[in-house]
Design a protein around this motif. Sequence first.
Motif, short mmCIF file in Angstrom:
data_model
loop_
_atom_site.label_atom_id
_atom_site.label_comp_id
_atom_site.label_asym_id
_atom_site.label_seq_id
_atom_site.Cartn_x
_atom_site.Cartn_y
_atom_site.Cartn_z
N PHE A 103 0.83 -1.21 0.00
CA PHE A 103 0.00 0.00 0.00
C PHE A 103 0.86 1.25 0.00
O PHE A 103 0.65 2.16 -0.82
CB PHE A 103 -0.94 0.02 1.21
N LEU A 104 1.82 1.31 0.92
CA LEU A 104 2.64 2.52 1.03
C LEU A 104 3.44 2.77 -0.25
O LEU A 104 3.56 3.90 -0.72
CB LEU A 104 3.58 2.40 2.23
N GLY A 105 4.02 1.69 -0.80
CA GLY A 105 4.81 1.84 -2.02
C GLY A 105 3.96 2.29 -3.19
O GLY A 105 4.34 3.20 -3.95
N THR A 106 2.81 1.67 -3.38
CA THR A 106 1.94 2.02 -4.51
C THR A 106 1.39 3.44 -4.34
O THR A 106 1.29 4.20 -5.32
CB THR A 106 0.78 1.02 -4.63
N LYS A 107 1.05 3.79 -3.11
CA LYS A 107 0.56 5.15 -2.86
C LYS A 107 1.63 6.18 -3.20
O LYS A 107 1.34 7.20 -3.84
CB LYS A 107 0.16 5.28 -1.39
N GLU A 108 2.85 5.93 -2.77
CA GLU A 108 3.92 6.89 -3.05
C GLU A 108 4.20 7.01 -4.54
O GLU A 108 4.52 8.08 -5.04
CB GLU A 108 5.20 6.48 -2.31
N MET A 109 4.06 5.89 -5.24
CA MET A 109 4.36 5.91 -6.67
C MET A 109 3.23 6.49 -7.51
O MET A 109 3.46 7.21 -8.48
CB MET A 109 4.66 4.49 -7.15
N PHE A 110 1.97 6.18 -7.14
CA PHE A 110 0.85 6.51 -8.03
C PHE A 110 -0.31 7.23 -7.36
O PHE A 110 -1.23 7.68 -8.05
CB PHE A 110 0.30 5.23 -8.67
N GLY A 111 -0.34 7.28 -6.03
CA GLY A 111 -1.45 7.94 -5.36
C GLY A 111 -2.25 7.00 -4.48
O GLY A 111 -2.14 5.78 -4.58
#
Length: 670
Positions: free
Chosen positions: A129-137
């Motif tokens: 979750f944190l990685g995808t959020k940082e990359m794409f929102g």
Amino acid sequence: MSEIIKSKRGVEITAVFVLLLLLATQLFLSVRWQSQTWDEANHIFAGYMSLKTGDFGLNPEHPPLVKMLAVAPLFSMPLKVPELQNRFFKEEAFLGGKEFLYSNDADAILIRVRLTAAILTMLCALFVFLGTKEMFGTGAGLIALALLVFDPNLLAHGAYVTTDAGASCFMFATVYAFYRYVKVPSWRRLTLVGLALGLALAVKHSAVLLFPMLFILAICEIARRRFAAGEDDEGGKNIGKPALRFFLALAGVIVISLVVLWAFYGFRYQARPAGLELIPPFTAYAQDLKPTEAWLIDTAAQYHLLPESYLYGMADIFKTTYPSYVLGKSYPSSVWFYFPVVFVVKSTIGFLLSFLMTLFSIVTRRLNDWREILFLSVPPLLYFLVAMKSGTNIGVRHILPAYVFLFALAGGAAWALISRNRKWAYAVGAALLFHIVSSVLVLPRYIPYSNELWGGSSNTWKLLSDSNADWAEQLKEVKAYLDARGVKDCWFVYFAEGVAEPGYYGIPCKPLPTVNTLWVNQKIEVPPVIEGTVLISAANLSGFEFGPGRLNPYEQFKHIEPSAVIGHEVFVFKGRFEVPLASALSRVQNARNLLVAGQTEAALSEARAAVALAPESVSARMITGDALAVTGRPEDARAEYEKALQLAKTIEPEFQAREIEGIEKNLSGK
């Protein structure tokens, strides 16, 4: 404005909390009524001994992190610990693990260690979750998290004391940490990359693939910056300095990771504490590796670059290969198309649709964040390609790390499509709903899951085997079935017979031979004809271990309609069945043990009885030849060996290649 931000933040936290709670609930429900899987007693015992005595030689096939973490809660329990018996290391770990688990409260041990191991799956979900959020929102992060939370393959293995979920967690964490370092370089972020990489190495040997992954990603980042700078940009021409910084950073990461790895072995090279030796010794076990593999292992051992137990495990990986069972056909070794087929069969239709949308989004440049695309596509692609060339064609669990990266990439692609056109929300939502429903409908039986295009879980055993269809975890369900029908007399071809204990759960069935029972030399008496209720594990019914056709003692059952199927994994047959090959195998085992005990005439009698039951059995002919040779009848022995060689070369010879090699050595006198 601040109130709106706080409100959105609150919704985000609530959504993440609910999804993580759903993940924890599913993991708990999936394992609380399960008996041990094929491997778990081995891992549990080895982890306990690693923490208690510093013995890393019981299960060197796998690094110690997950095992040691999982067994930590056991030290508050009064446990009986079996005495070590100086056996071959795999027998010591598996048989010792069986005794350790079942001489104590097995269910209490299993629930404790599994809930502890599940922490890594929860951590993996948070990283995604944190990685995808940082990359794409945030929207992308929530989609990726939902894909992970309801993935039946991760749910199947997410709470077991095995290495696959833990490897997925820390491999993703390593790449995510490197992504953050690339964006904003700092010593703190660099240290986090090294720590994550060290933890990944301490979970599973396949984490060594992170070294080329990070190197390739560094090259990609340098090339991306060069391309973005343009030919006329002075900064683009001076690429040498940033390249040097990257490679110095990677060198630092490697050093930190190796320190972390050594820490889990107590900074001690020797695999076992004083007074204990690896069986067989390291040099003997590694001597028949391929030249390149042998050089790598020997060099690392000579200079103590890695702990002995870790190197021993790497040697075991190089040496080990398994037969394959794909789309209902057996193969004597690994096949390149195994994991592509597994991916298509074992992934939900919803996730496959998400994967196709991801490819569409990238090809059409709806998703054009190339740094993020590379960081989420290079690792799973490399991992998948290596898996296709490996000899571990025994389960989707071996490509779980690839799934984790693809969840994040799919989340980013879905959010990019929705951001461009809100109508895409319907397609994304439909795929996600299909994914969730497919997973929920099979709760809590995730192991045999396959998607609806292939007939669902009830059809998996016809397509795939081993941990894709049956990992021997169904003993409690078998017991409930037998009790409900008052069955007191039965036979059981159980996948984990020998390393697990059906009798612990009160299962009254008599065992039938498997490859595993022959390996651990479990004494089994089988008549040529059996009657009554016969239970057969899906993995054994496929015949992938013995081989196809006449090599499989239970081939006839594949063509008989079962009277019942327990949890898609155990097939129930009722009637009178001739099992001459199974009976012969039990006699071959008896004959071999009698020879070892010096009872040669009794051994010869058993061997001849085996041949009478199964005249086409190579093992029956071989043991007869061995008994004749020992009793001073070399010509008769040679005749049996020649007959064995003829049979091995004419009945599924590709599955009897090892037997052919051994027979030819016997005949040549070597």
